[in-house]
Motif scaffolding. Structure first.
Motif, PDB file in Angstrom:
ATOM      1  N   ALA A   1      38.804  89.691  54.641  1.00 37.84           N
ATOM      2  CA  ALA A   1      37.674  90.119  55.463  1.00 37.84           C
ATOM      3  C   ALA A   1      37.349  89.081  56.536  1.00 37.84           C
ATOM      4  O   ALA A   1      37.055  89.437  57.682  1.00 37.84           O
TER       5      ALA A   1
ATOM      6  N   ALA B   1      29.633  83.126  55.791  1.00 37.21           N
ATOM      7  CA  ALA B   1      30.691  83.702  54.957  1.00 37.21           C
ATOM      8  C   ALA B   1      31.789  82.673  54.695  1.00 37.21           C
ATOM      9  O   ALA B   1      32.256  82.529  53.560  1.00 37.21           O
TER      10      ALA B   1
ATOM     11  N   TYR C   1      32.953  80.989  51.160  1.00 31.12           N
ATOM     12  CA  TYR C   1      34.356  81.011  50.748  1.00 31.12           C
ATOM     13  C   TYR C   1      34.786  79.602  50.315  1.00 31.12           C
ATOM     14  O   TYR C   1      35.381  79.431  49.251  1.00 31.12           O
TER      15      TYR C   1
ATOM     16  N   LEU D   1      37.627  88.432  50.275  1.00 28.74           N
ATOM     17  CA  LEU D   1      36.838  87.678  51.258  1.00 28.74           C
ATOM     18  C   LEU D   1      37.747  87.016  52.281  1.00 28.74           C
ATOM     19  O   LEU D   1      37.452  87.019  53.473  1.00 28.74           O
TER      20      LEU D   1
ATOM     21  N   HIS E   1      31.071  87.749  51.159  1.00 29.18           N
ATOM     22  CA  HIS E   1      31.446  89.098  51.609  1.00 29.18           C
ATOM     23  C   HIS E   1      30.202  89.872  52.043  1.00 29.18           C
ATOM     24  O   HIS E   1      30.262  90.657  53.003  1.00 29.18           O
TER      25      HIS E   1
ATOM     26  N   ASP F   1      29.683  91.977  55.452  1.00 28.40           N
ATOM     27  CA  ASP F   1      29.271  93.384  55.423  1.00 28.40           C
ATOM     28  C   ASP F   1      28.003  93.606  56.238  1.00 28.40           C
ATOM     29  O   ASP F   1      27.897  94.581  56.983  1.00 28.40           O
TER      30      ASP F   1
ATOM     31  N   LEU G   1      37.560  97.046  53.148  1.00 27.95           N
ATOM     32  CA  LEU G   1      36.987  95.687  53.129  1.00 27.95           C
ATOM     33  C   LEU G   1      35.526  95.633  53.554  1.00 27.95           C
ATOM     34  O   LEU G   1      34.818  94.710  53.198  1.00 27.95           O
TER      35      LEU G   1
ATOM     36  N   TYR H   1      38.253  88.879  44.304  1.00 22.91           N
ATOM     37  CA  TYR H   1      37.172  88.700  45.276  1.00 22.91           C
ATOM     38  C   TYR H   1      37.505  87.599  46.286  1.00 22.91           C
ATOM     39  O   TYR H   1      37.135  87.698  47.454  1.00 22.91           O
TER      40      TYR H   1
END
Length: 93
Positions: A19, A44, A48, A16, A71, A75, A90, A12
């Motif tokens: 992405a 995001a 992270y 991320l 993530h 999205d 992704l 993950y």
């Protein structure tokens, strides 16, 4: 079980990170939607960074939560159209 959790955290984190690199902000400068896109990407990126902190603190559960939430912000931005993305692996596009 811990090995499965650690593998998932690593996966993950990588997803991320990829992405974040691919989520290009698409709205024009000085527009309301540009501000939205920047806010989504900042959220995001913050999740992270928090996830990395939790990895270093040996707290894989909270690291996984952070990477998942981060993530989700990307999205949501992709679905809203504030990120120019073309990777259906992704992103949910």
């Amino acid at each position: 079980m811990a090995a499965d959790l650690n593998e998932k955290v690593e996966r993950y984190e990588r997803l991320l990170s990829e992405a974040l690199a691919k989520a290009d902000i698409s709205p024009i400068e000085n527009s309301h939607m540009r501000t939205v896109a920047e806010d989504y990407k900042n959220m995001a990126r913050s999740y992270y960074e928090d996830g990395i902190h939790f990895i270093r603190s040996e707290d894989p559960v909270n690291a996984l939560i952070c990477f998942s939430y981060g993530h989700a912000w990307l999205d949501a931005g992709a679905r809203l159209g504030v990120f120019d993305v073309d990777d259906a692996v992704l992103f949910t596009i």
